[in-house]
Design an enzyme around this catalytic site. Structure first.
Site, PDB file in Angstrom:
ATOM      1  N   LYS A  13       0.828  -1.204   0.000  1.00  0.00           N
ATOM      2  CA  LYS A  13       0.000   0.000   0.000  1.00  0.00           C
ATOM      3  C   LYS A  13       0.867   1.262   0.000  1.00  0.00           C
ATOM      4  O   LYS A  13       2.077   1.198   0.214  1.00  0.00           O
ATOM      5  CB  LYS A  13      -0.950  -0.055   1.213  1.00  0.00           C
ATOM      6  N   TYR A  53     -12.967  -3.093  -3.200  1.00  0.00           N
ATOM      7  CA  TYR A  53     -13.540  -2.996  -1.847  1.00  0.00           C
ATOM      8  C   TYR A  53     -15.073  -3.031  -1.852  1.00  0.00           C
ATOM      9  O   TYR A  53     -15.705  -2.502  -0.932  1.00  0.00           O
ATOM     10  CB  TYR A  53     -13.044  -1.713  -1.168  1.00  0.00           C
ATOM     11  N   ASN A 116      -2.191   0.281   7.124  1.00  0.00           N
ATOM     12  CA  ASN A 116      -1.749  -1.064   7.531  1.00  0.00           C
ATOM     13  C   ASN A 116      -0.889  -1.790   6.494  1.00  0.00           C
ATOM     14  O   ASN A 116      -0.838  -3.015   6.461  1.00  0.00           O
ATOM     15  CB  ASN A 116      -2.929  -1.915   8.008  1.00  0.00           C
ATOM     16  N   HIS A 119      -2.146  -5.414   1.732  1.00  0.00           N
ATOM     17  CA  HIS A 119      -3.397  -6.148   1.542  1.00  0.00           C
ATOM     18  C   HIS A 119      -3.054  -7.569   1.134  1.00  0.00           C
ATOM     19  O   HIS A 119      -2.106  -7.783   0.380  1.00  0.00           O
ATOM     20  CB  HIS A 119      -4.240  -5.521   0.426  1.00  0.00           C
ATOM     21  N   GLU A 130      -9.457 -11.084  -7.450  1.00  0.00           N
ATOM     22  CA  GLU A 130      -8.547  -9.931  -7.373  1.00  0.00           C
ATOM     23  C   GLU A 130      -7.404 -10.059  -8.387  1.00  0.00           C
ATOM     24  O   GLU A 130      -6.996  -9.063  -8.989  1.00  0.00           O
ATOM     25  CB  GLU A 130      -7.997  -9.808  -5.950  1.00  0.00           C
TER      26      GLU A 130
HETATM   27  P1  ATP Z   1      -7.097  -6.047   3.433  1.00  0.00           P
HETATM   28  O1  ATP Z   1      -8.403  -6.328   2.711  1.00  0.00           O
HETATM   29  O2  ATP Z   1      -6.530  -4.674   3.105  1.00  0.00           O
HETATM   30  O3  ATP Z   1      -6.094  -7.149   3.277  1.00  0.00           O
HETATM   31  P2  ATP Z   1      -8.255  -6.962   5.841  1.00  0.00           P
HETATM   32  O4  ATP Z   1      -8.823  -8.074   5.010  1.00  0.00           O
HETATM   33  O5  ATP Z   1      -7.426  -7.321   7.035  1.00  0.00           O
HETATM   34  O6  ATP Z   1      -7.392  -5.963   4.973  1.00  0.00           O
HETATM   35  P3  ATP Z   1     -10.802  -5.616   5.671  1.00  0.00           P
HETATM   36  O7  ATP Z   1     -11.852  -5.816   6.703  1.00  0.00           O
HETATM   37  O8  ATP Z   1     -10.957  -6.287   4.341  1.00  0.00           O
HETATM   38  O9  ATP Z   1      -9.403  -5.988   6.337  1.00  0.00           O
HETATM   39  O10 ATP Z   1     -10.652  -4.046   5.446  1.00  0.00           O
HETATM   40  C1  ATP Z   1     -10.085  -3.526   4.259  1.00  0.00           C
HETATM   41  C2  ATP Z   1      -9.217  -2.328   4.609  1.00  0.00           C
HETATM   42  O11 ATP Z   1     -10.049  -1.248   5.059  1.00  0.00           O
HETATM   43  C3  ATP Z   1      -8.233  -2.566   5.753  1.00  0.00           C
HETATM   44  O12 ATP Z   1      -7.009  -3.143   5.334  1.00  0.00           O
HETATM   45  C4  ATP Z   1      -8.019  -1.161   6.269  1.00  0.00           C
HETATM   46  O13 ATP Z   1      -7.110  -0.448   5.408  1.00  0.00           O
HETATM   47  C5  ATP Z   1      -9.402  -0.560   6.110  1.00  0.00           C
HETATM   48  N1  ATP Z   1     -10.207  -0.707   7.341  1.00  0.00           N
HETATM   49  C6  ATP Z   1     -10.891  -1.815   7.736  1.00  0.00           C
HETATM   50  N2  ATP Z   1     -11.532  -1.605   8.898  1.00  0.00           N
HETATM   51  C7  ATP Z   1     -11.255  -0.315   9.254  1.00  0.00           C
HETATM   52  C8  ATP Z   1     -11.613   0.516  10.359  1.00  0.00           C
HETATM   53  N3  ATP Z   1     -12.394   0.065  11.347  1.00  0.00           N
HETATM   54  N4  ATP Z   1     -11.124   1.778  10.386  1.00  0.00           N
HETATM   55  C9  ATP Z   1     -10.328   2.248   9.404  1.00  0.00           C
HETATM   56  N5  ATP Z   1      -9.948   1.518   8.332  1.00  0.00           N
HETATM   57  C10 ATP Z   1     -10.393   0.250   8.258  1.00  0.00           C
HETATM   58 MG    MG Z   2      -9.906  -7.710   3.199  1.00  0.00          MG
END
Ligand code: ATP
Ligand code: MG
Length: 158
Positions: A13, A53, A116, A119, A130
């Site tokens: 990212k 997303y 974070n 991804h 994806e």
């Molecule tokens: P990713 O899909 O990026 O690998 P993930 O699967 O661990 O991460 P998801 O629940 O799919 O988490 O959320 C997608 C992304 O949205 C997260 O990586 C983060 O950048 C953001 N995100 C998710 N939850 C929150 C939150 N509560 N507050 C802020 N940002 C969030």
């Molecule tokens: Mg995810």
């Protein structure tokens, strides 16, 4: 039944790009014996992020996350290995860097859920979707490593 070689998608990212840690992160996967089979840098658009997303549309973090993902280009990587989706999710760690254990990528580099670092696809279905979203089939490369049998028992898929 032997385990199968699978593919997954990771996105390094904008915070990973800005902090200059893309090489370190890729190194972790390579050290583990995971094979990169596709890689490129792109600037993500709303169009593609809306698809990527889609499951999060309407949630409070949807728009801020899209804004974050457009701050700088990202590096897209397709990784291949046994049980790769699960292995890479484990290496990335939980979504919130402040809860992620040390030794995971998010545990070691991320200070919060909104920044974070990486991804990774959450399951096999998401990985297929994806990879197709970001890569043409001609941008993914199958190749054998001569020493593959020192990373896995290739014949038994173990
Ligand atoms: P990713 O899909 O990026 O690998 P993930 O699967 O661990 O991460 P998801 O629940 O799919 O988490 O959320 C997608 C992304 O949205 C997260 O990586 C983060 O950048 C953001 N995100 C998710 N939850 C929150 C939150 N509560 N507050 C802020 N940002 C969030
Ligand atoms: Mg995810």
């Amino acid at each position: 039944m032997p385990n199968k070689f699978e593919r997954t998608l990771v996105i390094l990212k904008p915070d990973a790009i800005h902090r200059g840690i893309t090489g370190e992160i890729l190194d972790r996967f390579e050290q583990k014996g995971i094979k990169p089979v596709g890689m490129k840098m792109v600037k993500l658009s709303d169009l593609i992020l809306d698809k990527h997303y889609a499951q999060h549309r309407g949630k409070h973090f949807f728009e801020p996350t899209k804004k974050y993902m457009k701050m700088l280009p990202v590096v897209l990587v397709v990784l291949e290995g046994l049980d790769i989706v699960k292995v890479v999710r484990t290496m990335c760690g939980p979504t919130d860097g402040r809860n992620a254990p040390p030794g995971t990528i998010r545990g070691d580099y991320s200070a919060g859920i909104s920044r974070n670092i990486i991804h990774s696809s959450e399951d096999g279905e998401a990985a297929d979707r994806e990879i197709k979203l970001y890569f043409k089939s001609t941008e993914i490369f199958g190749y054998d490593k001569l020493d593959a049998d020192f990373y896995y028992d290739v014949e038994r898929g173990e």
